[in-house]
Design an enzyme around this catalytic site. Structure first.
Site, PDB file in Angstrom:
ATOM      1  N   PRO A 106       0.808  -1.220   0.000  1.00  0.00           N
ATOM      2  CA  PRO A 106       0.000   0.000   0.000  1.00  0.00           C
ATOM      3  C   PRO A 106       0.845   1.276   0.000  1.00  0.00           C
ATOM      4  CG  PRO A 106      -0.767  -1.533   1.670  1.00  0.00           C
ATOM      5  CD  PRO A 106       0.484  -2.115   1.114  1.00  0.00           C
ATOM      6  N   THR A 107       0.322   2.283  -0.701  1.00  0.00           N
ATOM      7  CA  THR A 107       0.995   3.582  -0.748  1.00  0.00           C
ATOM      8  C   THR A 107       0.505   4.412   0.421  1.00  0.00           C
ATOM      9  OG1 THR A 107       1.000   3.437  -3.133  1.00  0.00           O
ATOM     10  CG2 THR A 107       1.468   5.582  -2.184  1.00  0.00           C
ATOM     11  N   GLY A 108       1.426   4.884   1.221  1.00  0.00           N
ATOM     12  CA  GLY A 108       1.019   5.730   2.327  1.00  0.00           C
ATOM     13  C   GLY A 108       0.820   4.950   3.610  1.00  0.00           C
ATOM     14  N   CYS A 109       1.358   3.746   3.667  1.00  0.00           N
ATOM     15  CA  CYS A 109       1.351   2.991   4.915  1.00  0.00           C
ATOM     16  C   CYS A 109       2.615   3.332   5.670  1.00  0.00           C
ATOM     17  CB  CYS A 109       1.368   1.487   4.647  1.00  0.00           C
ATOM     18  SG  CYS A 109      -0.228   0.745   4.898  1.00  0.00           S
ATOM     19  N   VAL A 110       2.453   3.950   6.836  1.00  0.00           N
ATOM     20  CA  VAL A 110       3.661   4.337   7.560  1.00  0.00           C
ATOM     21  C   VAL A 110       3.777   3.493   8.830  1.00  0.00           C
ATOM     22  CG1 VAL A 110       4.901   6.239   8.629  1.00  0.00           C
ATOM     23  CG2 VAL A 110       3.438   6.648   6.684  1.00  0.00           C
TER      24      VAL A 110
END
Lengths: 110, 144, 100
Positions: A106-110
């Site tokens: 996922p993009t934006g999983c921190v």
């Protein structure tokens, strides 16, 4: 070890995400799920299919909070919540479900 | 009237502006910028994006990269609303200089949580002086 | 606001765009290839003179020296700063816009 399915080999990265998205199939999804110790039910498929549709439309795998909100909107709050999704995918709905759905991390999983 | 007026001043959210001045596929800047915006959105700040100069080309309609072997990331701009990035400022002069009008841009919307999830446009076409004013109001400006 | 520009105005429109968006009272620091905008007698000279002192213009000394540009070759009104001066400028302004 790459995933092996009916004699074909599908490469994945060190975390198990497949490299070529068009190599995905339902059978491969079952195989990845097995590696993740998840038995796929209709509820699991509902989330996986939702993610695949999201990716098809926006070309990204959504971050977990974005996924939860989007599921809440389309399937209601009984399913669009942390608890429900973590029950289905204990190691993180976005990460595990994306892996099974054959999407990138996922993009934006921190 | 504008959504930026609704951001509470009392909290410790900072105003972040991502500046996009480059066309999408010739260099990596546009894609990098978009990825940083999506990752940065996890930090719950007051995020806006500005598109001017060649940056306006990033959000043109009808992009099709099938012939150049690159990923078409333009649909991802339409996911920004889900990431609560709802202010996309596009400079009118930059459109004019390039013979473009707002109709040439993708439709990018968000659903306003505070207004019964009504779908609203994220793109706000602003004149240069207004954009300068918006830049002056920021706490942090990140250029790509 | 402080603006920094690091591209030659003859190769890229970065400096022009910076001038178009800067507001009276802003500072512009020319660094790296951006310093060529500060030279006398170029096609940019009139554009800069046209700013009528609305902006404070600076050029980074080490970048001038590296490129063989003497301070005497600069337009009137350009202040030369060293790295310490660069830091001071950043500290004096609330926000810095790095034009790339």
């Amino acid at each position: 070890m790459p995933y092996q399915l009916n004699g074909t080999v599908v490469e994945h990265d060190e975390e198990g995400y497949i490299q070529e998205l068009d190599k995905w199939s339902k059978e491969l999804a079952e195989l990845i799920a097995e590696d993740e110790k998840i038995e796929m039910t209709d509820e699991h498929w509902e989330v996986v299919n939702f993610l695949r549709d999201y990716y098809e439309e926006y070309q990204i795998a959504p971050a977990v909070r974005v996924l939860i909100k989007a599921i809440k909107k389309s399937m209601g709050k009984d399913k669009g919540n942390n608890k429900y999704l973590y029950t289905l995918f204990p190691y993180g709905p976005a990460k595990q479900a994306c892996k099974i759905a054959g999407l990138p991390k996922p993009t934006g999983c921190v | 009237m504008s959504a930026d007026a609704q951001v509470p001043e009392s909290d410790d959210r900072k105003k972040f502006l991502y500046v996009n001045r480059r066309a999408p596929y010739g260099t990596i800047y546009a894609l990098e910028s978009l990825e940083v915006v999506l990752i940065g959105a996890a930090f719950d700040q007051d995020v806006s994006i500005a598109f001017f100069d060649d940056g306006v080309y990033q959000i043109l309609k009808n992009q099709d990269t099938s012939g150049i072997g690159m990923k078409n990331f333009s649909p991802t701009y339409r996911a920004l609303g889900d990431y609560e990035v709802t202010k996309l400022y596009v400079e009118k002069e930059s459109l004019d200089e390039r013979g473009l009008s707002p109709d040439d841009l993708m439709e990018i919307t968000y659903e306003d949580e505070d207004d019964d999830w009504e779908e609203k446009p994220s793109i706000r076409v602003v004149e240069r002086a207004k954009l300068s004013e918006i830049m002056a109001e920021q706490d942090v400006i990140l250029s790509f | 606001m402080l603006h920094t520009v690091n591209k030659s105005p003859f190769e890229k429109t970065t400096f022009e765009s910076c001038l178009n968006h800067a507001r009276p009272g802003d500072a512009v620091l020319l660094i790296e290839d951006g310093i060529y905008a500060a030279m006398k007698g170029t096609a940019m000279a009139d554009r800069i003179a046209g700013m009528n002192g609305e902006l404070s213009l600076y050029a980074l000394g080490p970048d001038l020296a590296a490129r063989g540009v003497d301070e005497g070759a600069l337009l009137e009104g350009i202040s030369v700063v060293d790295y310490g001066g660069f830091v001071d400028l950043v500290a004096e302004h609330d926000v810095t816009q790095t034009w790339l």
